[in-house]
Design an enzyme around this catalytic site. Structure first.
Site, short mmCIF file in Angstrom:
data_model
loop_
_atom_site.label_atom_id
_atom_site.label_comp_id
_atom_site.label_asym_id
_atom_site.label_seq_id
_atom_site.Cartn_x
_atom_site.Cartn_y
_atom_site.Cartn_z
CG MET A 30 26.37 45.12 30.67
SD MET A 30 26.04 45.97 29.71
CE MET A 30 25.12 45.03 28.53
CG HIS A 37 28.94 36.69 32.26
ND1 HIS A 37 27.86 36.29 31.63
CD2 HIS A 37 29.44 38.05 31.73
CE1 HIS A 37 27.78 37.41 31.35
NE2 HIS A 37 28.21 37.80 30.70
#
Ligand code: AMP
Length: 283
Positions: A30, A37
């Protein structure tokens, strides 16, 4: 790194890589990227010739009154981070690309989607499963990577991919933590300086509880003590502290198999989740 925004573009690009015999890995996010990430991008590189990441803040996994509007957004910064992290292609669709007018379908998952996060956020896994299946169908990778930071989500994704026969390997990545032990999360940005310092007590108490359990402490008493310790440390609410089977997330009352200690707490208006692996003592 290429950036694409539409479904036909991304389908075409990935299909041409796969037609050339290249293996493609996919990391859905997102945005508001951090080291957690990027660790998935690094892991993806180890499993594939090409790495695709997506950035899409999925409105269907936010309930009214949650932080959809305030969720951090910085596409230029994210794009730089992905490029430096070794990503080949960023898919950054608009809401209309994913949910065009007339969209009417959703995916409900049972089993691992029941309880824990669902007790606090009943809408959440239907939103996650719906968007993940859409993204997997759009990108059509060989494998997709999800973080153990969202352990219940990882099991829900594995379940739905297996149940719907999607020909995609789901790989889990270890939780990446800041120096004081707090798991990286886009939502950590909501913490003010004092709350941020305080937040490290959450993983610390989880580690202490994990160590006690691994040494044979009583499960119910340990979970109770963890909850009390969190409240004593200033966490305003504890949504859950639970010991669950590592494979199906059923609640455990004794540590007789590989397990996961999972927690969700509130601090200064911010909700934090975390979890640890707990293994029974070798007998
Ligand atoms: P999000 O952008 O929050 O939807 O997260 C995208 C992916 O990154 C999910 O698979 C998360 O589980 C994973 N992730 C988020 N934080 C971490 C972390 N601290 N360590 C490892 N993976 C993470």
């Amino acid at each position: 790194m290429i950036t694409q925004h539409t479904v036909p573009q991304i389908r075409h690009q990935v299909a041409s890589w796969r037609a050339a015999g290249e293996r493609v890995a996919f990391v859905p996010t997102m945005g508001a990227l951090h080291a957690g990430h990027l660790s998935l991008v690094t892991l993806a590189r180890q499993h594939a010739d090409r790495v695709v990441a997506s950035i899409f803040i999925n409105p269907r996994q936010f309930a009214a009154g949650e932080d959809l509007d305030s969720y951090p957004r910085d596409l230029d910064r994210d794009r730089d981070m992905l490029e430096r992290g070794g990503c080949d292609l960023l898919f950054a669709p608009n809401r209309q690309d994913i949910y065009p007018d007339g969209f009417q379908s959703e995916i409900h998952v049972g089993g691992p989607a029941q309880g824990l996060e669902s007790d606090a956020r009943p809408h959440f896994f239907t939103g996650v499963a719906t968007v993940v299946v859409k993204l997997l169908n759009i990108v059509a990778p060989d494998c997709a990577l999800f973080g153990e930071k969202d352990y219940q989500q990882l099991l829900v994704v594995r379940r739905v991919v297996q149940d719907l026969d999607l020909p995609i390997d789901i790989l889990g990545g270890a939780i990446i933590r800041e120096a004081d032990g707090l798991a990286f999360s886009s939502r950590n940005a909501y913490l003010n300086a004092a709350a941020r310092r305080h937040a490290a007590a959450f993983p610390r108490i989880l580690h202490e509880t994990r160590d006690a359990l691994a040494q044979g402490a009583d499960v119910a008493q340990s979970l109770h003590a963890a909850r009390d310790a969190l409240i004593a440390q200033g966490f305003t609410a504890v949504d859950y502290i639970a010991l669950c089977d590592a494979h199906d997330l059923s609640a455990l009352s004794c540590l007789d198999r590989p397990a996961r200690l999972l927690g969700a707490v509130h601090l200064d208006g911010v909700r934090l989740i975390d979890n640890l692996s707990v293994m029974p003592e070798e007998s």
